[in-house]
Design a protein around this motif. Structure first.
Motif, PDB file in Angstrom:
ATOM      1  N   ALA A   1      17.493  27.082  55.996  1.00  0.00           N
ATOM      2  CA  ALA A   1      18.494  27.984  55.428  1.00  0.00           C
ATOM      3  C   ALA A   1      18.012  28.632  54.146  1.00  0.00           C
ATOM      4  O   ALA A   1      18.448  29.721  53.790  1.00  0.00           O
ATOM      5  CB  ALA A   1      19.789  27.227  55.162  1.00  0.00           C
ATOM      6  N   GLU A   2      17.115  28.006  53.450  1.00  0.00           N
ATOM      7  CA  GLU A   2      16.589  28.539  52.198  1.00  0.00           C
ATOM      8  C   GLU A   2      15.260  29.239  52.455  1.00  0.00           C
ATOM      9  O   GLU A   2      14.449  28.769  53.253  1.00  0.00           O
ATOM     10  CB  GLU A   2      16.360  27.406  51.186  1.00  0.00           C
ATOM     11  N   PRO A   3      15.027  30.374  51.787  1.00  0.00           N
ATOM     12  CA  PRO A   3      13.736  31.039  51.949  1.00  0.00           C
ATOM     13  C   PRO A   3      12.607  30.187  51.385  1.00  0.00           C
ATOM     14  O   PRO A   3      12.829  29.361  50.497  1.00  0.00           O
ATOM     15  CB  PRO A   3      13.895  32.342  51.162  1.00  0.00           C
ATOM     16  N   ALA A   4      11.418  30.400  51.910  1.00  0.00           N
ATOM     17  CA  ALA A   4      10.254  29.646  51.429  1.00  0.00           C
ATOM     18  C   ALA A   4       9.975  29.964  49.961  1.00  0.00           C
ATOM     19  O   ALA A   4       9.521  29.116  49.201  1.00  0.00           O
ATOM     20  CB  ALA A   4       9.041  29.962  52.287  1.00  0.00           C
ATOM     21  N   VAL A   5      10.244  31.193  49.562  1.00  0.00           N
ATOM     22  CA  VAL A   5      10.071  31.612  48.174  1.00  0.00           C
ATOM     23  C   VAL A   5      11.466  31.942  47.650  1.00  0.00           C
ATOM     24  O   VAL A   5      12.035  32.966  47.996  1.00  0.00           O
ATOM     25  CB  VAL A   5       9.144  32.849  48.067  1.00  0.00           C
ATOM     26  N   PRO A   6      12.061  31.077  46.838  1.00  0.00           N
ATOM     27  CA  PRO A   6      13.458  31.233  46.449  1.00  0.00           C
ATOM     28  C   PRO A   6      13.758  32.444  45.559  1.00  0.00           C
ATOM     29  O   PRO A   6      14.871  32.905  45.506  1.00  0.00           O
ATOM     30  CB  PRO A   6      13.783  29.937  45.716  1.00  0.00           C
ATOM     31  N   SER A   7      12.789  32.955  44.851  1.00  0.00           N
ATOM     32  CA  SER A   7      13.042  34.120  44.014  1.00  0.00           C
ATOM     33  C   SER A   7      11.799  34.991  43.976  1.00  0.00           C
ATOM     34  O   SER A   7      10.703  34.551  44.317  1.00  0.00           O
ATOM     35  CB  SER A   7      13.423  33.691  42.589  1.00  0.00           C
ATOM     36  N   ILE A   8      12.011  36.232  43.581  1.00  0.00           N
ATOM     37  CA  ILE A   8      10.865  37.122  43.503  1.00  0.00           C
ATOM     38  C   ILE A   8      10.058  36.798  42.257  1.00  0.00           C
ATOM     39  O   ILE A   8      10.590  36.305  41.264  1.00  0.00           O
ATOM     40  CB  ILE A   8      11.288  38.611  43.520  1.00  0.00           C
ATOM     41  N   THR A   9       8.786  37.104  42.326  1.00  0.00           N
ATOM     42  CA  THR A   9       7.920  36.847  41.175  1.00  0.00           C
ATOM     43  C   THR A   9       8.108  37.940  40.130  1.00  0.00           C
ATOM     44  O   THR A   9       8.666  39.006  40.424  1.00  0.00           O
ATOM     45  CB  THR A   9       6.446  36.812  41.606  1.00  0.00           C
TER      46      THR A   9
ATOM     47  N   SER B   1       8.661  48.476  30.515  1.00  0.00           N
ATOM     48  CA  SER B   1       8.900  47.099  30.089  1.00  0.00           C
ATOM     49  C   SER B   1       9.995  46.495  30.958  1.00  0.00           C
ATOM     50  O   SER B   1      11.165  46.831  30.818  1.00  0.00           O
ATOM     51  CB  SER B   1       9.314  47.072  28.622  1.00  0.00           C
ATOM     52  N   ILE B   2       9.603  45.596  31.849  1.00  0.00           N
ATOM     53  CA  ILE B   2      10.543  44.999  32.791  1.00  0.00           C
ATOM     54  C   ILE B   2      10.783  43.548  32.415  1.00  0.00           C
ATOM     55  O   ILE B   2       9.852  42.774  32.255  1.00  0.00           O
ATOM     56  CB  ILE B   2       9.987  45.063  34.238  1.00  0.00           C
ATOM     57  N   ALA B   3      12.050  43.186  32.280  1.00  0.00           N
ATOM     58  CA  ALA B   3      12.411  41.798  31.989  1.00  0.00           C
ATOM     59  C   ALA B   3      12.725  41.077  33.304  1.00  0.00           C
ATOM     60  O   ALA B   3      12.516  41.620  34.385  1.00  0.00           O
ATOM     61  CB  ALA B   3      13.610  41.763  31.054  1.00  0.00           C
ATOM     62  N   LYS B   4      13.279  39.905  33.205  1.00  0.00           N
ATOM     63  CA  LYS B   4      13.638  39.107  34.380  1.00  0.00           C
ATOM     64  C   LYS B   4      14.639  39.865  35.256  1.00  0.00           C
ATOM     65  O   LYS B   4      15.565  40.491  34.759  1.00  0.00           O
ATOM     66  CB  LYS B   4      14.246  37.789  33.919  1.00  0.00           C
TER      67      LYS B   4
ATOM     68  N   ARG C   1      19.764  44.640  44.990  1.00  0.00           N
ATOM     69  CA  ARG C   1      20.022  46.070  44.821  1.00  0.00           C
ATOM     70  C   ARG C   1      18.725  46.878  44.925  1.00  0.00           C
ATOM     71  O   ARG C   1      18.680  47.923  45.575  1.00  0.00           O
ATOM     72  CB  ARG C   1      20.701  46.329  43.475  1.00  0.00           C
ATOM     73  N   ILE C   2      17.677  46.401  44.297  1.00  0.00           N
ATOM     74  CA  ILE C   2      16.383  47.081  44.371  1.00  0.00           C
ATOM     75  C   ILE C   2      15.930  47.166  45.823  1.00  0.00           C
ATOM     76  O   ILE C   2      15.490  48.221  46.298  1.00  0.00           O
ATOM     77  CB  ILE C   2      15.332  46.366  43.492  1.00  0.00           C
ATOM     78  N   SER C   3      16.052  46.059  46.534  1.00  0.00           N
ATOM     79  CA  SER C   3      15.653  46.030  47.941  1.00  0.00           C
ATOM     80  C   SER C   3      16.447  47.029  48.779  1.00  0.00           C
ATOM     81  O   SER C   3      15.880  47.769  49.584  1.00  0.00           O
ATOM     82  CB  SER C   3      15.833  44.615  48.499  1.00  0.00           C
ATOM     83  N   LEU C   4      17.758  47.062  48.587  1.00  0.00           N
ATOM     84  CA  LEU C   4      18.596  47.993  49.339  1.00  0.00           C
ATOM     85  C   LEU C   4      18.251  49.445  49.012  1.00  0.00           C
ATOM     86  O   LEU C   4      18.156  50.292  49.905  1.00  0.00           O
ATOM     87  CB  LEU C   4      20.078  47.714  49.064  1.00  0.00           C
TER      88      LEU C   4
ATOM     89  N   ALA D   1       9.059  41.879  40.785  1.00  0.00           N
ATOM     90  CA  ALA D   1      10.178  42.499  40.086  1.00  0.00           C
ATOM     91  C   ALA D   1       9.722  43.751  39.343  1.00  0.00           C
ATOM     92  O   ALA D   1      10.381  44.789  39.389  1.00  0.00           O
ATOM     93  CB  ALA D   1      10.810  41.516  39.118  1.00  0.00           C
ATOM     94  N   ALA D   2       8.597  43.650  38.672  1.00  0.00           N
ATOM     95  CA  ALA D   2       8.076  44.796  37.926  1.00  0.00           C
ATOM     96  C   ALA D   2       7.705  45.942  38.875  1.00  0.00           C
ATOM     97  O   ALA D   2       7.997  47.107  38.585  1.00  0.00           O
ATOM     98  CB  ALA D   2       6.868  44.377  37.098  1.00  0.00           C
ATOM     99  N   ALA D   3       7.108  45.616  40.005  1.00  0.00           N
ATOM    100  CA  ALA D   3       6.742  46.652  40.981  1.00  0.00           C
ATOM    101  C   ALA D   3       7.991  47.327  41.536  1.00  0.00           C
ATOM    102  O   ALA D   3       8.039  48.561  41.669  1.00  0.00           O
ATOM    103  CB  ALA D   3       5.915  46.040  42.107  1.00  0.00           C
ATOM    104  N   GLY D   4       9.016  46.533  41.855  1.00  0.00           N
ATOM    105  CA  GLY D   4      10.261  47.105  42.358  1.00  0.00           C
ATOM    106  C   GLY D   4      10.945  47.976  41.329  1.00  0.00           C
ATOM    107  O   GLY D   4      11.443  49.058  41.646  1.00  0.00           O
ATOM    108  N   ALA D   5      10.959  47.534  40.092  1.00  0.00           N
ATOM    109  CA  ALA D   5      11.584  48.319  39.027  1.00  0.00           C
ATOM    110  C   ALA D   5      10.846  49.640  38.817  1.00  0.00           C
ATOM    111  O   ALA D   5      11.473  50.683  38.642  1.00  0.00           O
ATOM    112  CB  ALA D   5      11.625  47.510  37.737  1.00  0.00           C
ATOM    113  N   ARG D   6       9.517  49.590  38.835  1.00  0.00           N
ATOM    114  CA  ARG D   6       8.744  50.838  38.689  1.00  0.00           C
ATOM    115  C   ARG D   6       9.046  51.792  39.842  1.00  0.00           C
ATOM    116  O   ARG D   6       9.199  53.008  39.638  1.00  0.00           O
ATOM    117  CB  ARG D   6       7.246  50.537  38.635  1.00  0.00           C
ATOM    118  N   ALA D   7       9.151  51.255  41.051  1.00  0.00           N
ATOM    119  CA  ALA D   7       9.459  52.094  42.210  1.00  0.00           C
ATOM    120  C   ALA D   7      10.849  52.716  42.071  1.00  0.00           C
ATOM    121  O   ALA D   7      11.044  53.894  42.397  1.00  0.00           O
ATOM    122  CB  ALA D   7       9.366  51.269  43.492  1.00  0.00           C
TER     123      ALA D   7
END
Length: 136
Positions: free
Chosen positions: A10-18, A62-65, A73-76, A22-28
């Motif tokens: 039920a839980e993903p293998a990687v529980p949170s994004i690195t 400059s991207i924080a946590k 939201r970034i994914s969507l 996160a920085a790559a998604g924010a830049r995109a």
């Protein structure tokens, strides 16, 4: 004869994004919102009400946590962008679609629907685009 199907965790293998993801998604997202010609207020709304100072930092690189809600939201939003790229061979038409009134959304633009603030509003637009391109 019945055969038991192996259970999926039920839980993903990687529980949170690195932090790097996160920085790559924010830049995109910063680049995407520039193409969509969104103002700061609309950008902050689509990102779940992040502060203007956070958005300003994102724009400067400059991207924080990034928490789970923001990562979703970034994914969507990136999925919406991907759907538009599949549907429109002309990038500019895809970027403009976001602000065009659409009868499917009661005459509102997809941007107006998404600015409602709910993560479900983003998902509604994403699912619509997936259905339009035959993604199901």
């Amino acid at each position: 004869m019945l055969v038991q199907v192996p259970q999926t965790p039920a839980e993903p293998a990687v529980p949170s994004i690195t932090a790097e993801e996160a920085a790559a998604g924010a830049r995109a997202i910063v680049n995407l919102f520039e193409h969509w010609q969104l103002g700061d207020e609309a950008a902050c709304d689509l990102l779940g009400g992040i502060s203007r100072s956070t958005w300003t930092r994102w724009k400067s690189g400059s991207i924080a946590k990034v928490d789970r809600d923001l990562a979703t939201r970034i994914s969507l939003l990136l999925g919406i962008h991907k759907g538009l790229r599949y549907l429109f061979s002309d990038r500019e038409l895809g970027y403009a679609w976001i602000k065009q009134p659409n009868m499917v959304f009661g005459g509102s633009s997809p941007l107006d629907v998404m600015k409602g603030g709910s993560i479900f509003a983003l998902e509604r637009i994403r699912r619509y685009l997936d259905a339009e391109r035959g993604g199901w």
